[in-house]
Design a protein around this motif. Structure first.
Motif, mmCIF file in Angstrom:
data_model
loop_
_atom_site.group_PDB
_atom_site.id
_atom_site.type_symbol
_atom_site.label_atom_id
_atom_site.label_comp_id
_atom_site.label_asym_id
_atom_site.label_seq_id
_atom_site.Cartn_x
_atom_site.Cartn_y
_atom_site.Cartn_z
ATOM 1 N N ARG A 165 41.823 38.637 28.473
ATOM 2 C CA ARG A 165 40.836 39.398 27.240
ATOM 3 C C ARG A 165 41.305 39.737 25.877
ATOM 4 N NH1 ARG A 165 40.107 41.642 32.146
ATOM 5 N NH2 ARG A 165 41.733 41.384 33.061
ATOM 6 N N ASN A 203 42.214 50.433 44.252
ATOM 7 C CA ASN A 203 41.455 49.470 42.399
ATOM 8 C C ASN A 203 40.441 49.215 43.293
ATOM 9 O OD1 ASN A 203 44.302 51.278 41.479
ATOM 10 N ND2 ASN A 203 44.668 49.128 40.396
ATOM 11 N N TRP A 258 39.688 54.358 34.979
ATOM 12 C CA TRP A 258 40.273 53.425 34.358
ATOM 13 C C TRP A 258 39.054 53.177 32.907
ATOM 14 C CZ3 TRP A 258 45.328 51.445 34.269
ATOM 15 C CH2 TRP A 258 45.463 50.242 33.304
ATOM 16 N N TYR A 274 31.511 40.865 33.235
ATOM 17 C CA TYR A 274 33.019 40.631 33.675
ATOM 18 C C TYR A 274 32.633 41.208 34.817
ATOM 19 C CZ TYR A 274 37.780 40.821 34.612
ATOM 20 O OH TYR A 274 39.591 40.749 35.037
ATOM 21 N N ASN A 319 44.351 46.034 44.065
ATOM 22 C CA ASN A 319 42.746 45.846 43.748
ATOM 23 C C ASN A 319 42.226 44.799 45.199
ATOM 24 O OD1 ASN A 319 40.826 43.885 43.203
ATOM 25 N ND2 ASN A 319 41.054 44.411 40.619
ATOM 26 N N ASN A 357 51.589 48.044 40.738
ATOM 27 C CA ASN A 357 50.726 47.388 40.706
ATOM 28 C C ASN A 357 49.645 45.914 41.152
ATOM 29 O OD1 ASN A 357 47.588 48.732 39.563
ATOM 30 N ND2 ASN A 357 48.268 46.909 38.209
ATOM 31 N N GLU A 358 48.869 46.168 42.111
ATOM 32 C CA GLU A 358 47.838 45.003 42.162
ATOM 33 C C GLU A 358 49.072 43.337 42.017
ATOM 34 O OE1 GLU A 358 45.203 44.931 39.236
ATOM 35 O OE2 GLU A 358 43.626 46.466 40.306
ATOM 36 N N TYR A 399 36.424 47.861 41.318
ATOM 37 C CA TYR A 399 35.870 47.198 40.369
ATOM 38 C C TYR A 399 33.913 47.323 40.857
ATOM 39 C CZ TYR A 399 39.699 48.584 37.600
ATOM 40 O OH TYR A 399 40.983 49.623 37.013
ATOM 41 N N GLU A 437 43.629 44.588 27.234
ATOM 42 C CA GLU A 437 43.220 43.788 27.851
ATOM 43 C C GLU A 437 43.889 42.853 28.451
ATOM 44 O OE1 GLU A 437 41.389 46.721 30.532
ATOM 45 O OE2 GLU A 437 40.936 44.068 31.006
ATOM 46 N N TRP A 438 45.059 43.046 28.540
ATOM 47 C CA TRP A 438 45.329 41.635 29.088
ATOM 48 C C TRP A 438 44.746 40.279 28.393
ATOM 49 C CZ3 TRP A 438 50.328 43.149 30.704
ATOM 50 C CH2 TRP A 438 49.964 44.431 31.563
ATOM 51 N N PHE A 468 37.615 49.385 28.691
ATOM 52 C CA PHE A 468 37.421 50.890 29.242
ATOM 53 C C PHE A 468 37.444 52.164 29.187
ATOM 54 C CE2 PHE A 468 37.154 47.905 32.663
ATOM 55 C CZ PHE A 468 37.764 46.686 32.929
ATOM 56 N N HIS A 496 53.780 47.417 36.806
ATOM 57 C CA HIS A 496 52.367 47.004 36.233
ATOM 58 C C HIS A 496 52.284 45.835 34.745
ATOM 59 C CE1 HIS A 496 48.539 48.652 35.626
ATOM 60 N NE2 HIS A 496 48.705 47.635 35.662
ATOM 61 N N PHE A 497 52.160 44.575 35.890
ATOM 62 C CA PHE A 497 52.208 43.074 35.635
ATOM 63 C C PHE A 497 53.621 42.855 34.856
ATOM 64 C CE2 PHE A 497 47.260 44.062 35.974
ATOM 65 C CZ PHE A 497 47.594 43.747 37.281
ATOM 66 N N GLU A 514 42.797 53.239 40.660
ATOM 67 C CA GLU A 514 41.636 52.745 39.662
ATOM 68 C C GLU A 514 39.695 52.145 38.987
ATOM 69 O OE1 GLU A 514 42.977 49.127 37.533
ATOM 70 O OE2 GLU A 514 44.799 50.092 37.175
ATOM 71 N N GLN A 525 49.541 48.521 28.264
ATOM 72 C CA GLN A 525 47.983 48.271 27.152
ATOM 73 C C GLN A 525 48.218 48.777 26.725
ATOM 74 O OE1 GLN A 525 46.730 47.837 31.533
ATOM 75 N NE2 GLN A 525 45.128 46.573 30.112
HETATM 76 C C1 BGC Z 1 44.553 46.582 35.983
HETATM 77 C C2 BGC Z 1 44.446 47.185 34.531
HETATM 78 C C3 BGC Z 1 43.175 46.227 33.952
HETATM 79 C C4 BGC Z 1 41.844 46.794 34.625
HETATM 80 C C5 BGC Z 1 40.558 46.330 33.844
HETATM 81 C C6 BGC Z 1 43.175 46.124 36.887
HETATM 82 O O1 BGC Z 1 43.486 44.374 37.192
HETATM 83 O O2 BGC Z 1 45.000 47.141 36.869
HETATM 84 O O3 BGC Z 1 45.441 47.000 34.361
HETATM 85 O O4 BGC Z 1 43.113 46.780 32.754
HETATM 86 O O5 BGC Z 1 42.041 46.527 35.823
HETATM 87 O O6 BGC Z 1 40.503 44.876 33.671
#
Ligand code: BGC
Length: 441
Positions: free
Chosen positions: A386, A278, A376, A312, A218, A161-162, A280, A383-384, A392, A117-118, A338, A22
């Motif tokens: 997105r 993590n 984060w 989101y 996550n 990661n996740e 959100y 952003e993957w 962020f 990480h992915f 995160e 990223q």
């Molecule tokens: C991920 C990050 C990502 C963030 C926000 C997490 O799921 O580890 O790589 O940028 O969410 O979408």
């Protein structure tokens, strides 16, 4: 005005988190291949040079982190760079990371390093990625090289990661590579990730007995839309345990429990030294026959919840507390690996930040052993799926010009880190909207 401070324990780690793909730019991995195909990234953007960390801008950005009072940073090392082919290590990449680790040390930033990480190297993805058990030994070998090389600088490791997001997005939702929609494959991938993690856990401890090793999960809070409805409660419990528990549960007792059966993975038992969390947002869920592919669960945000810029993330600090309570059930130290929100205007972030950090304080006051918080993210980054549509960062980044701009939240977070606490005065200045809630008379 109330003059109170929510103080944090001495030595608390305040940081931010990033990941190699990223922020680095110039990668060649399964994601760069994925980004080439129209339709995969919603704004058709590519990671490209990202935040140009590989070009050297890690220096100025880590200066920003350190000047902002942070004392820790979570970053990942890019497998495809370090091992460009199964039988080749890149000394250039290893040296570059060494330079970055020295840079972190010089700036007083304690590193936490994520190994996966992915992203996967293309040579692994071409063989089926984590669907193929060859990934396990390959990851073990990569881990060994990384730990041997960096062990003088790094003692806190996050293996994967996740894994839950990786399996769901890549193999159920199909929005991450390889874009599949197949629950059975998702569960096979998850089992291989458990095995990969376990192999990495043991090899790290062989090489570095004092290491602290965990993952970053996550956690998504999923509540029944109607608490009185047994069907809503059933789908909420089912989805919550599949999403939040399948992977982490296996690391406790070596059994991966899924709705399609249990898999015994004894090598995984007791393979975490801390819980990386993590968090959100939170969902509500109702039983709905129209959502067969989602196991009859219709998920949505609370009607009156404050939503982020692109809708989101709902600002649900109580969900964070629930997540921490869940993490605490493992009886291990907890690190918030995160937490953050996408918000290009920085309209919601300051109150999100204040309310979520307040929940961390609340949990610490109930003696939950939380040792650090990583926001984060430090900078806006790729952003993957997105692309660049979501921002962020505490700092804004223009990916075209690479210009940086400090958001008010960066200043706010800086004061929190420097004070090692969240004060009424800060909240009055940066997040007045939530003042009365956080500091009631
Ligand atoms: C991920 C990050 C990502 C963030 C926000 C997490 O799921 O580890 O790589 O940028 O969410 O979408």
């Amino acid at each position: 005005m109330a003059q109170a401070v929510y103080n944090f324990p001495r030595g608390f780690l305040w940081g931010s988190a990033t990941s190699s793909h990223q922020v680095e730019g110039g990668n060649t991995n399964n994601w760069t291949a994925w980004e080439e195909v129209p339709g995969h990234i919603i704004d058709r953007s590519k990671s490209g040079v990202a935040c140009d960390w590989w070009g050297g801008r890690w220096r100025e950005d880590l200066d920003r982190a350190a000047e902002g009072g942070q004392n820790a940073h979570r970053l990942s090392v890019e497998w495809s760079r370090i091992q460009p082919a199964p039988d080749r290590w890149s000394e250039v990449a290893l040296d570059r990371y060494l330079e970055i680790f020295r840079g972190l040390k010089e700036r007083g930033l304690q590193p936490m390093v994520t190994l996966h990480h992915f992203t996967n190297p293309l040579w692994l993805e071409e063989r089926g990625g984590w669907e193929n058990p060859v990934a396990i030994q390959a990851f073990e070998k990569f881990t060994q090289k990384v730990v041997e090389t960096f062990k003088d600088y790094v003692t806190t490791w996050c293996t994967i990661n996740e894994p839950n997001v990786y399996a769901v997005e890549g193999y159920v939702e199909g929005v991450f590579p390889p874009g599949k929609h197949d629950i059975q494959t998702a569960l096979r991938v998850l089992a291989n990730l458990v095995r990969g993690h376990s192999a990495a856990y043991h090899i790290i401890h062989n090489l570095q007995p004092e290491a602290q090793v965990g993952t970053a999960i996550n956690y998504r809070s999923i509540l029944p839309a109607a608490g009185w409805s047994p069907l809503d409660r059933m789908v909420a419990n089912m989805q919550s345990s599949i999403y939040n528990r399948v992977f982490s549960g296996a690391l406790v007792d070596g059994v991966m429990r899924t709705p399609l059966g249990n898999t015994r993975l004894p090598e995984a038992r007791g393979t975490q030294d801390f819980i990386g969390l993590n968090y959100y947002t939170r969902d509500y869920i109702s039983f709905d026959l129209r959502y067969a592919s989602a196991l009859f669960g219709h998920r949505y945000f609370r009607k009156d919840a404050e939503l982020s810029k692109t809708k989101y993330i709902a600002n649900e600090p109580e969900g964070f507390y629930e997540a921490i309570r869940w993490a605490n059930s493992f009886n291990l130290p907890i690190i918030i690996t995160e937490n953050g929100v996408e918000d290009s205007d920085d309209a919601m972030r300051p109150s999100y930040l204040a309310q979520h950090i307040h929940q961390v304080w609340r949990a610490i006051n109930f003696n939950f052993p939380i040792t650090g918080y990583y926001h984060w993210s430090l900078m806006d980054n790729f952003e993957w799926e997105r692309g660049w549509t979501q921002r962020f960062g505490l700092w804004e980044v223009d990916p075209e010009t690479q210009a940086r701009r400090k958001r008010p939240s960066a200043a706010f977070y800086g004061e929190i880190c420097q004070e090692n606490g969240l004060s009424a005065d800060m909240v009055a200045r940066y997040a007045p909207k939530v003042f009365a809630r956080l500091f009631p008379n």
